[in-house]
Motif scaffolding. Structure first.
Motif, PDB file in Angstrom:
ATOM      1  N   ALA A 132      29.801 -44.853  31.247  1.00  0.00           N
ATOM      2  CA  ALA A 132      30.945 -45.752  31.438  1.00  0.00           C
ATOM      3  C   ALA A 132      32.164 -45.240  30.684  1.00  0.00           C
ATOM      4  O   ALA A 132      33.289 -45.264  31.210  1.00  0.00           O
ATOM      5  CB  ALA A 132      30.586 -47.156  30.979  1.00  0.00           C
ATOM      6  N   GLU A 133      31.956 -44.759  29.480  1.00  0.00           N
ATOM      7  CA  GLU A 133      33.077 -44.246  28.691  1.00  0.00           C
ATOM      8  C   GLU A 133      33.722 -43.050  29.371  1.00  0.00           C
ATOM      9  O   GLU A 133      34.955 -42.943  29.424  1.00  0.00           O
ATOM     10  CB  GLU A 133      32.616 -43.857  27.291  1.00  0.00           C
ATOM     11  CG  GLU A 133      33.768 -43.380  26.410  1.00  0.00           C
ATOM     12  CD  GLU A 133      33.312 -42.899  25.049  1.00  0.00           C
ATOM     13  OE1 GLU A 133      34.125 -42.958  24.109  1.00  0.00           O
ATOM     14  OE2 GLU A 133      32.157 -42.453  24.931  1.00  0.00           O
ATOM     15  N   ARG A 134      32.914 -42.158  29.917  1.00  0.00           N
ATOM     16  CA  ARG A 134      33.452 -40.990  30.605  1.00  0.00           C
ATOM     17  C   ARG A 134      34.273 -41.394  31.832  1.00  0.00           C
ATOM     18  O   ARG A 134      35.323 -40.820  32.117  1.00  0.00           O
ATOM     19  CB  ARG A 134      32.326 -40.042  31.003  1.00  0.00           C
ATOM     20  CG  ARG A 134      31.810 -39.192  29.829  1.00  0.00           C
ATOM     21  CD  ARG A 134      30.364 -38.774  30.038  1.00  0.00           C
ATOM     22  NE  ARG A 134      29.877 -37.865  29.009  1.00  0.00           N
ATOM     23  CZ  ARG A 134      29.662 -38.167  27.725  1.00  0.00           C
ATOM     24  NH1 ARG A 134      29.939 -39.380  27.293  1.00  0.00           N
ATOM     25  NH2 ARG A 134      29.193 -37.278  26.873  1.00  0.00           N
ATOM     26  N   ILE A 135      33.789 -42.385  32.554  1.00  0.00           N
ATOM     27  CA  ILE A 135      34.509 -42.851  33.739  1.00  0.00           C
ATOM     28  C   ILE A 135      35.855 -43.451  33.346  1.00  0.00           C
ATOM     29  O   ILE A 135      36.882 -43.206  33.999  1.00  0.00           O
ATOM     30  CB  ILE A 135      33.653 -43.865  34.521  1.00  0.00           C
ATOM     31  CG1 ILE A 135      32.416 -43.165  35.112  1.00  0.00           C
ATOM     32  CG2 ILE A 135      34.461 -44.520  35.635  1.00  0.00           C
ATOM     33  CD1 ILE A 135      31.373 -44.129  35.657  1.00  0.00           C
ATOM     34  N   LEU A 136      35.868 -44.234  32.291  1.00  0.00           N
ATOM     35  CA  LEU A 136      37.118 -44.857  31.858  1.00  0.00           C
ATOM     36  C   LEU A 136      38.110 -43.828  31.332  1.00  0.00           C
ATOM     37  O   LEU A 136      39.310 -43.910  31.618  1.00  0.00           O
ATOM     38  CB  LEU A 136      36.833 -45.916  30.793  1.00  0.00           C
ATOM     39  CG  LEU A 136      36.040 -47.139  31.267  1.00  0.00           C
ATOM     40  CD1 LEU A 136      35.858 -48.134  30.128  1.00  0.00           C
ATOM     41  CD2 LEU A 136      36.708 -47.812  32.447  1.00  0.00           C
TER      42      LEU A 136
END
Length: 437
Positions: free
Chosen positions: A294-298
């Motif tokens: 999720a962090e990478r996507i954001l």
């Protein structure tokens, strides 16, 4: 966000919760009689991409209205004065957006990463760039370990003030001597004989917003490496008060994003309540892994926004700036690189949205999230560089803002994981090649 407003957003506007895999999109382009499925790249925060879901479009429209109150000059002033954007942070909190991914029962909207990505892209794209995005990034998904593994009392105690904007949090994992090798963390926590608290000692580095944070989500070793079967064991995760009487916080002077501080933390004999332990002792690494995709996507979405902001500035300047009796954008040497940047950003956007959709549908693999982060960061960097070059000498001037974009474009290329480590991941997990490090 009030319960009434949240109910309106989630129900009346037809925004589904994060548990629902979204697949319905406005794809009947021919019947709509449209020649273009997007707005002009020179349009401020255009909202005409027909591949967006209704919920994504609603989020982008709402965030755009807030961001319109914080133009480029606002962010330039904060950059020059090294001032945290507290009023921007509070505006998002007041409107209920800091809880976009949080459960409704604690004041959140319980939407998915697909909507959160649109939110973060829009914030960066408004001209706030990585400074604006970083000021709220931790709030959006940083406490996912608490949502998934926290006790009911912990959720009530921690999530509500974070969503309301009454508390800000930072994230403490990286250490000076270990870098990306998280399993070798050296910071330690020893449980007291009474069992009611832990004593933490060690140091952390590259901790954003620590100068203004009230809380910290911190990963430390509770069992020595030589006493565990695997390096991933023996790490524990705490969410606790950032006690400045026990933690020395030193800001790191850096290249860009001066409005949002980055710091080193040194702590010794720091007492942390056992009630602040998330999940089981020694299981912290598993909890941290849960939010990495999720962090990478954001981060990828934030990079996209920065790239689009730079491209918008460049296209407008190239159209308005006349030299030798014609607009400089009429020259292919200017026009073609900007055209390539639009294509690169759009290609990266497709990957980011695809990765977000798969995450919300429950897919746990990391190849799409990592690829999205890589492609978006690279596309954004090239767009920012080309924006500076399009402006010529003016691109070096702060008043045109693109030099600020370029300095911030290094952030998603470096953090939270390097390009090289992403290539390692794809090489091993997707291509089946031998581990190279």
């Amino acid at each position: 966000m009030t319960p009434l407003a949240r109910s309106f957003m989630v129900k009346a506007l037809g925004i589904p919760s994060r548990q629902i895999c979204r697949s319905q999109r406005n794809t009947n382009y021919r019947s709509l009689g449209l020649r273009h499925a997007h707005g002009h790249a020179t349009e401020y925060l255009q909202n005409n991409d027909l591949d967006l879901t209704d919920s994504q479009r609603t989020v982008r429209e709402a965030i755009s209205k807030i961001c319109a109150n914080y133009p480029d000059d606002y962010w330039l002033k904060l950059e020059e004065n090294k001032t945290f954007p507290a009023d921007f942070h509070q505006a998002l909190a007041t409107a209920g957006w800091l809880g976009i991914c949080m459960p409704q029962e604690y004041g959140g909207s319980e939407l998915g990463i697909a909507e959160a990505a649109i939110m973060m892209q829009t914030i960066a794209e408004s001209g706030g760039g990585m400074a604006a995005a970083s000021s709220v990034h931790m709030n959006i998904f940083g406490l996912e370990p608490v949502v998934k593994f926290g006790k009911e009392g912990q959720k009530r105690r921690w999530l509500e003030p974070l969503i309301q904007g009454k508390e800000r949090a930072c994230f403490g994992v990286t250490e000076p001597n270990t870098g990306l090798n998280t399993l070798q963390l050296q910071s330690q926590a020893h449980k007291s004989e009474s069992g009611d608290h832990y004593v933490l000692s060690g140091q952390k580095i590259w901790i954003s917003t620590a100068q203004h944070a009230h809380k910290i989500l911190i990963l430390v070793r509770t069992t020595p490496l030589d006493s565990v079967q695997k390096p991933s064991q023996g790490l524990s995760l705490f969410y606790t008060d950032l006690d400045r009487s026990a933690v020395e916080i030193t800001e790191i002077p850096k290249m860009g994003r001066a409005a949002v501080d980055t710091n080193t933390l040194f702590f010794d004999n720091w007492r942390v309540s056992a009630e602040d332990l998330i999940g089981a002792e020694n299981d912290g690494f598993k909890l941290i892994l849960h939010g990495m995709n999720a962090e990478r996507i954001l981060i990828a979405a934030e990079a996209l926004g920065l790239g689009y902001a730079a491209l918008r500035k460049a296209a407008i300047y190239a159209k308005d700036r006349h030299v030798f009796g014609r607009a400089i954008g009429q020259n292919q040497a200017i026009q073609h690189p900007l055209s390539v940047s639009w294509m690169e950003l759009e290609a990266a956007r497709m990957m980011v949205y695809h990765a977000a959709k798969m995450y919300d549908c429950g897919y746990g693999g990391g190849e799409y999230a990592n690829s999205a982060k890589y492609l978006a960061a690279e596309a954004a960097f090239r767009a920012c560089e080309r924006a500076v070059m399009t402006h010529g000498g003016m691109g070096y001037a702060k008043e045109y803002h693109v030099e600020r974009y370029l300095r911030e474009a290094f952030i998603p290329r470096i953090a939270p994981v390097s390009r090289e480590m992403i290539c390692n991941y794809i090489g091993e997990r997707v291509l089946g090649l031998p581990k190279s490090y």
